[in-house]
Design a protein around this motif. Structure first.
Motif, PDB file in Angstrom:
ATOM      1  N   ALA A 206     -15.243  -5.290 -26.350  1.00 58.46           N
ATOM      2  CA  ALA A 206     -14.257  -6.054 -26.563  1.00 58.46           C
ATOM      3  C   ALA A 206     -13.603  -6.741 -25.502  1.00 58.46           C
ATOM      4  CB  ALA A 206     -13.327  -5.170 -27.652  1.00 58.46           C
ATOM      5  N   VAL A 207     -13.426  -8.081 -26.008  1.00 60.86           N
ATOM      6  CA  VAL A 207     -12.647  -8.667 -25.017  1.00 60.86           C
ATOM      7  C   VAL A 207     -11.340  -8.448 -25.024  1.00 60.86           C
ATOM      8  CG1 VAL A 207     -11.757 -11.077 -24.194  1.00 60.86           C
ATOM      9  CG2 VAL A 207     -14.211 -10.644 -24.619  1.00 60.86           C
ATOM     10  N   PRO A 208     -10.469  -8.193 -23.918  1.00 63.44           N
ATOM     11  CA  PRO A 208      -9.130  -7.792 -24.245  1.00 63.44           C
ATOM     12  C   PRO A 208      -8.207  -8.664 -24.862  1.00 63.44           C
ATOM     13  CG  PRO A 208      -9.809  -7.405 -21.796  1.00 63.44           C
ATOM     14  CD  PRO A 208     -10.841  -7.894 -22.625  1.00 63.44           C
ATOM     15  N   VAL A 209      -7.424  -8.256 -25.732  1.00 57.27           N
ATOM     16  CA  VAL A 209      -6.612  -9.114 -26.402  1.00 57.27           C
ATOM     17  C   VAL A 209      -4.897  -8.638 -26.170  1.00 57.27           C
ATOM     18  CG1 VAL A 209      -5.770 -10.186 -28.814  1.00 57.27           C
ATOM     19  CG2 VAL A 209      -8.190  -9.502 -28.149  1.00 57.27           C
ATOM     20  N   PRO A 210      -4.275  -9.694 -25.938  1.00 56.26           N
ATOM     21  CA  PRO A 210      -2.590  -9.501 -25.604  1.00 56.26           C
ATOM     22  C   PRO A 210      -1.735  -9.224 -26.864  1.00 56.26           C
ATOM     23  CG  PRO A 210      -3.190 -11.407 -25.272  1.00 56.26           C
ATOM     24  CD  PRO A 210      -4.371 -10.976 -25.624  1.00 56.26           C
ATOM     25  N   GLU A 211      -0.661  -8.558 -27.061  1.00 63.60           N
ATOM     26  CA  GLU A 211      -0.027  -8.372 -28.096  1.00 63.60           C
ATOM     27  C   GLU A 211       0.741  -9.899 -28.420  1.00 63.60           C
ATOM     28  OE1 GLU A 211       2.835  -4.744 -28.606  1.00 63.60           O
ATOM     29  OE2 GLU A 211       2.519  -4.753 -26.407  1.00 63.60           O
ATOM     30  N   ALA A 212       1.091 -10.015 -29.655  1.00 61.84           N
ATOM     31  CA  ALA A 212       1.595 -11.196 -30.231  1.00 61.84           C
ATOM     32  C   ALA A 212       2.984 -11.433 -29.443  1.00 61.84           C
ATOM     33  CB  ALA A 212       1.842 -11.184 -31.563  1.00 61.84           C
ATOM     34  N   PRO A 213       3.639 -12.647 -29.192  1.00 58.86           N
ATOM     35  CA  PRO A 213       4.777 -12.893 -28.616  1.00 58.86           C
ATOM     36  C   PRO A 213       6.019 -12.205 -29.522  1.00 58.86           C
ATOM     37  CG  PRO A 213       3.565 -14.974 -28.824  1.00 58.86           C
ATOM     38  CD  PRO A 213       2.920 -13.948 -29.530  1.00 58.86           C
ATOM     39  N   ALA A 214       6.904 -11.813 -29.068  1.00 60.13           N
ATOM     40  CA  ALA A 214       8.243 -11.448 -29.588  1.00 60.13           C
ATOM     41  C   ALA A 214       8.948 -12.583 -30.449  1.00 60.13           C
ATOM     42  CB  ALA A 214       9.278 -10.851 -28.585  1.00 60.13           C
ATOM     43  N   ALA A 215       9.338 -12.250 -31.469  1.00 63.30           N
ATOM     44  CA  ALA A 215       9.889 -13.414 -32.426  1.00 63.30           C
ATOM     45  C   ALA A 215      11.148 -14.048 -31.524  1.00 63.30           C
ATOM     46  CB  ALA A 215      10.379 -12.888 -33.603  1.00 63.30           C
ATOM     47  N   GLU A 216      11.916 -13.152 -30.867  1.00 62.21           N
ATOM     48  CA  GLU A 216      13.039 -13.946 -30.202  1.00 62.21           C
ATOM     49  C   GLU A 216      12.873 -14.883 -29.152  1.00 62.21           C
ATOM     50  OE1 GLU A 216      12.933  -9.665 -29.115  1.00 62.21           O
ATOM     51  OE2 GLU A 216      12.326 -10.800 -30.607  1.00 62.21           O
ATOM     52  N   LEU A 217      11.314 -14.713 -28.540  1.00 66.45           N
ATOM     53  CA  LEU A 217      10.914 -15.877 -27.584  1.00 66.45           C
ATOM     54  C   LEU A 217      10.129 -16.839 -28.184  1.00 66.45           C
ATOM     55  CD1 LEU A 217      10.032 -13.299 -24.841  1.00 66.45           C
ATOM     56  CD2 LEU A 217      12.184 -14.637 -24.938  1.00 66.45           C
ATOM     57  N   GLU A 218       9.813 -16.921 -29.230  1.00 69.28           N
ATOM     58  CA  GLU A 218       8.922 -17.804 -29.596  1.00 69.28           C
ATOM     59  C   GLU A 218       9.303 -19.309 -29.576  1.00 69.28           C
ATOM     60  OE1 GLU A 218       7.791 -16.976 -33.771  1.00 69.28           O
ATOM     61  OE2 GLU A 218       6.404 -15.526 -33.292  1.00 69.28           O
ATOM     62  N   LYS A 219      10.624 -19.340 -29.675  1.00 68.84           N
ATOM     63  CA  LYS A 219      11.187 -20.881 -29.463  1.00 68.84           C
ATOM     64  C   LYS A 219      11.149 -21.561 -27.915  1.00 68.84           C
ATOM     65  CE  LYS A 219      15.901 -19.255 -28.442  1.00 68.84           C
ATOM     66  NZ  LYS A 219      17.474 -19.107 -28.961  1.00 68.84           N
ATOM     67  N   LEU A 220      10.790 -20.403 -26.944  1.00 69.17           N
ATOM     68  CA  LEU A 220      10.520 -20.992 -25.691  1.00 69.17           C
ATOM     69  C   LEU A 220       9.094 -21.365 -25.294  1.00 69.17           C
ATOM     70  CD1 LEU A 220      12.683 -18.068 -23.959  1.00 69.17           C
ATOM     71  CD2 LEU A 220      13.747 -20.254 -24.454  1.00 69.17           C
ATOM     72  N   LEU A 221       8.416 -21.024 -26.299  1.00 69.19           N
ATOM     73  CA  LEU A 221       6.861 -21.404 -26.053  1.00 69.19           C
ATOM     74  C   LEU A 221       6.450 -22.806 -26.443  1.00 69.19           C
ATOM     75  CD1 LEU A 221       5.746 -17.685 -27.375  1.00 69.19           C
ATOM     76  CD2 LEU A 221       6.455 -18.338 -25.072  1.00 69.19           C
ATOM     77  N   GLY A 222       5.886 -23.272 -25.418  1.00 61.96           N
ATOM     78  CA  GLY A 222       5.311 -24.683 -25.768  1.00 61.96           C
ATOM     79  C   GLY A 222       4.769 -25.318 -24.707  1.00 61.96           C
ATOM     80  N   GLU A 223       4.814 -26.794 -24.533  1.00 61.22           N
ATOM     81  CA  GLU A 223       4.364 -27.317 -23.293  1.00 61.22           C
ATOM     82  C   GLU A 223       5.235 -27.489 -22.387  1.00 61.22           C
ATOM     83  OE1 GLU A 223       1.579 -31.080 -23.944  1.00 61.22           O
ATOM     84  OE2 GLU A 223       3.180 -31.271 -25.476  1.00 61.22           O
TER      85      GLU A 223
ATOM     86  N   ASP B 100     -18.887 -17.586 -21.768  1.00 64.32           N
ATOM     87  CA  ASP B 100     -17.764 -17.197 -21.175  1.00 64.32           C
ATOM     88  C   ASP B 100     -17.289 -15.710 -21.665  1.00 64.32           C
ATOM     89  OD1 ASP B 100     -17.753 -19.516 -19.618  1.00 64.32           O
ATOM     90  OD2 ASP B 100     -16.337 -20.460 -20.890  1.00 64.32           O
ATOM     91  N   LEU B 101     -17.309 -15.640 -23.158  1.00 65.78           N
ATOM     92  CA  LEU B 101     -17.075 -14.484 -23.743  1.00 65.78           C
ATOM     93  C   LEU B 101     -17.802 -13.163 -23.403  1.00 65.78           C
ATOM     94  CD1 LEU B 101     -16.155 -15.912 -27.271  1.00 65.78           C
ATOM     95  CD2 LEU B 101     -14.626 -15.050 -25.629  1.00 65.78           C
ATOM     96  N   ALA B 102     -19.170 -13.624 -23.233  1.00 66.27           N
ATOM     97  CA  ALA B 102     -20.252 -12.334 -22.755  1.00 66.27           C
ATOM     98  C   ALA B 102     -19.691 -12.116 -21.387  1.00 66.27           C
ATOM     99  CB  ALA B 102     -21.763 -12.885 -22.797  1.00 66.27           C
ATOM    100  N   ALA B 103     -19.367 -12.988 -20.578  1.00 63.55           N
ATOM    101  CA  ALA B 103     -18.920 -12.591 -19.037  1.00 63.55           C
ATOM    102  C   ALA B 103     -17.830 -11.673 -18.995  1.00 63.55           C
ATOM    103  CB  ALA B 103     -18.764 -13.987 -18.098  1.00 63.55           C
ATOM    104  N   LEU B 104     -16.735 -12.130 -19.864  1.00 66.08           N
ATOM    105  CA  LEU B 104     -15.590 -11.398 -19.961  1.00 66.08           C
ATOM    106  C   LEU B 104     -15.842  -9.877 -20.781  1.00 66.08           C
ATOM    107  CD1 LEU B 104     -13.150 -13.912 -21.418  1.00 66.08           C
ATOM    108  CD2 LEU B 104     -13.393 -13.027 -18.993  1.00 66.08           C
TER     109      LEU B 104
ATOM    110  N   PRO C 259      -8.522   0.334 -24.884  1.00 63.55           N
ATOM    111  CA  PRO C 259      -9.264  -0.977 -24.249  1.00 63.55           C
ATOM    112  C   PRO C 259      -8.437  -1.208 -22.957  1.00 63.55           C
ATOM    113  CG  PRO C 259      -8.343  -1.408 -26.273  1.00 63.55           C
ATOM    114  CD  PRO C 259      -8.235  -0.058 -26.244  1.00 63.55           C
ATOM    115  N   PRO C 260      -8.972  -2.189 -22.092  1.00 66.20           N
ATOM    116  CA  PRO C 260      -8.028  -2.771 -21.224  1.00 66.20           C
ATOM    117  C   PRO C 260      -6.636  -3.458 -21.702  1.00 66.20           C
ATOM    118  CG  PRO C 260     -10.388  -3.384 -20.692  1.00 66.20           C
ATOM    119  CD  PRO C 260     -10.223  -2.727 -21.941  1.00 66.20           C
ATOM    120  N   GLU C 261      -5.471  -3.250 -20.871  1.00 70.64           N
ATOM    121  CA  GLU C 261      -4.387  -3.443 -21.524  1.00 70.64           C
ATOM    122  C   GLU C 261      -4.248  -5.026 -21.057  1.00 70.64           C
ATOM    123  OE1 GLU C 261       0.435  -3.148 -20.387  1.00 70.64           O
ATOM    124  OE2 GLU C 261      -1.117  -1.602 -19.798  1.00 70.64           O
ATOM    125  N   ALA C 262      -4.001  -5.826 -21.749  1.00 75.72           N
ATOM    126  CA  ALA C 262      -3.853  -7.443 -21.658  1.00 75.72           C
ATOM    127  C   ALA C 262      -2.264  -7.827 -21.888  1.00 75.72           C
ATOM    128  CB  ALA C 262      -4.579  -8.350 -22.309  1.00 75.72           C
TER     129      ALA C 262
END
Length: 534
Positions: A415-432, A507-511, A523-526
């Motif tokens: 399996a390719v490492p998958v990080p946790e979802a962002p915390a709800a209180e930080l979602e407004k900071l996420l973008g360009e 790429d996914l196969a290399a990861l 699994p590896p922690e992301a």
């Protein structure tokens, strides 16, 4: 009962591709008519070898200057409208050239300036059209479609120069330029009739031009397959460009012939290239791409050597036939290598960089041949290109054009490492405007697997950089050699989201191969960290 198409023409069974291919064939024919008229007209306006060779340089140099921004735009705007705009610009330039030539208001520098303008439209058009081809045919026909584009280009080269030569003889260069304008009009009509479906897969904001250009450069810098295609293309086209710069002078001076012969010489070359296009599927089935390009390079060098010795039209025509066959063999094979090395999200940009490189080499090669021709003569310049082409082909032969075989092992199942979802209180900071995002994956690796892990991470580094990473680092815990941490940063949260869309199956196969070396129950922690200014 329908007669099946020859293998080389099988992509033409797709209606939209067939329509645009035929319209592009007409447009390319017009371009060769224009090139013939411009090259021949310059022999009257200023017959010096340098100025005649500068006609070819002026048509190719814009690709070197504009290909990258044009490729970035072709990836981030509606490609159909982009292509229509490019054709409208070239139609305007061609009509202006015809008008000035008809009124005797055209000088040598004016001819070069407008030729440069038409070349600018070509620079904008090329990467967009190349990136459009995979939209018009299924993947199984992609290699054939790319090769067929090359066949069409050379079919136009077979017809266009001869048509241009007769048009010049019958009505002057302005007739050749007017035919070119009409050909652009045909392609504009075909593009307007194309109903391109909207891309609904990408819900992220459009990339900005400068960022898109940087992403394209990063992809090529981290893609050995693209680098090999670019290097081998530069090595082939640099010496081979001598023919385009010096042929008008050779026909007029060394052979003592007129514009009809010049057009027919180019026509022989184009007809030979078309004939070679039918044989290419047979050749590709029996040798790899690198070997095919190497042998074609040697044939081109031989053809230029024979051309340098020719004082009669018959050996010159034979030389041009050899040149044309080897040109399509190498050119289409290199184009296929560049196409298959670039995924869809960056294809126009990667192809633009590929074209930027070899068109720049062609412009430089044509100008260099003209300079040598002015100092030492046309025949010595062609002889020097012949010898140089052989030496360069030998020097770059180790760079492979064929993808390396898939590595053995069960890593692809991990399996390719998958990080946790962002915390709800930080979602407004996420973008360009989020600022840089630092991404981390932590591994536990048996020290006995250290060499294998480092080998796997070399390819992981390329994957991260190709997908948008600005920096990448790998760290080993000095107290616990089984602990490793992979760090990389992207420009903002939106760029981080684009990473997932940019990853290919390879790429996914290399990861996954790297993740398979992780030795722990979990699994590896992301994880992901947002840059917070103090």
């Amino acid at each position: 009962m329908a007669v099946p198409l020859p293998r080389a023409f099988s992509p033409l069974r797709h209606r939209v591709f067939r329509t645009l291919w035929l319209a592009t064939l007409a447009s390319n024919t017009g371009m060769w008519v224009q090139n013939t008229g411009a090259g021949w007209l310059m022999t009257s306006l200023d017959p010096s070898p340098f100025m005649v060779s500068m006609v070819q340089a002026a048509s190719m140099l814009p690709v070197f200057l504009l290909a990258l921004p044009a490729g970035a735009l072709a990836d981030i705007v509606d490609r159909r409208r982009f292509l229509i705009g490019a054709q409208l610009w070239m139609l305007l330039m061609a009509a202006l050239l015809a008008l000035l030539a008809a009124t005797d208001a055209l000088g040598p520098w004016g001819l070069l300036a407008i030729t440069f303008g038409i070349g600018a439209g070509t620079a904008i058009n090329f990467p967009a059209w190349a990136a459009t081809t995979p939209e018009l045919v299924p993947r199984d026909d992609l290699v054939g479609a790319v090769a067929l584009n090359g066949i069409g280009f050379n079919l136009a080269r077979a017809v266009g120069p001869a048509l241009g030569g007769f048009a010049i003889a019958a009505a002057g260069p302005e007739a050749a330029f007017a035919l070119n304008a009409f050909a652009f009009l045909l392609l504009i009509v075909a593009l307007i009739a194309w109903r391109r479906p909207p891309d609904r897969r990408n819900t992220l904001p459009k990339e900005h031009l400068v960022g898109a250009m940087r992403a394209g450069l990063r992809f090529v810098a981290a893609s050995p397959a693209m680098q090999a295609a670019i290097l081998r293309a530069c090595a082939f086209f640099l010496p081979a460009a001598a023919v385009w710069g010096l042929l008008p002078l050779l026909v007029r001076g060394q052979l003592g012939l007129g514009p009809e012969a010049f057009g027919l010489m180019l026509g022989v070359m184009g007809a030979s290239a078309v004939g070679a296009g039918f044989v290419l599927p047979f050749l590709r089935a029996r040798m790899d791409r690198g070997a095919l390009v190497f042998r074609a390079s040697l044939v081109v060098a031989l053809a230029m050597g024979l051309l340098a010795l020719s004082e009669h039209w018959l050996p010159a025509a034979l030389s041009m036939a050899l040149y044309g066959a080897a040109w399509i063999a190498a050119g289409s094979t290199l184009a296929v290598s560049a196409q298959v090395a670039a995924p869809a999200w960056v294809r126009a940009r990667a192809i633009a960089i590929y074209q930027l490189s070899f068109f720049g080499m062609m412009a430089f090669g044509a100008a260099l041949a003209g300079w040598i021709g002015a100092r030492f003569g046309v025949a010595p310049a062609l002889a020097a290109a012949s010898l140089g082409g052989m030496a360069i082909a030998l020097a770059v032969r180790p760079w492979r054009l064929d993808p390396a075989a898939a590595r053995e092992g069960g890593g692809a199942a991990a399996a390719v490492p998958v990080p946790e979802a962002p915390a709800a209180e930080l979602e407004k900071l996420l973008g360009e405007r989020s600022g840089r995002v630092l991404e981390v994956v932590r591994y536990r690796v048996d020290p006995a697997d250290r060499a294998a892990f480092l080998d796997a991470m070399r390819e992981v580094r390329r994957v991260r950089l190709r997908s948008g990473a600005l920096t990448w680092r790998l760290y080993e815990d000095v107290a616990h050699p089984e602990r490793w941490a992979e760090f990389w940063a992207v420009g903002n949260w939106t760029e981080h989201l684009r990473e997932a869309q940019r990853l290919t199956d390879d790429d996914l196969a290399a990861l996954a191969r790297a993740a398979a070396l992780h030795r722990a129950e979990a699994p590896p922690e992301a994880s992901r960290y947002l840059n917070v200014p103090p």
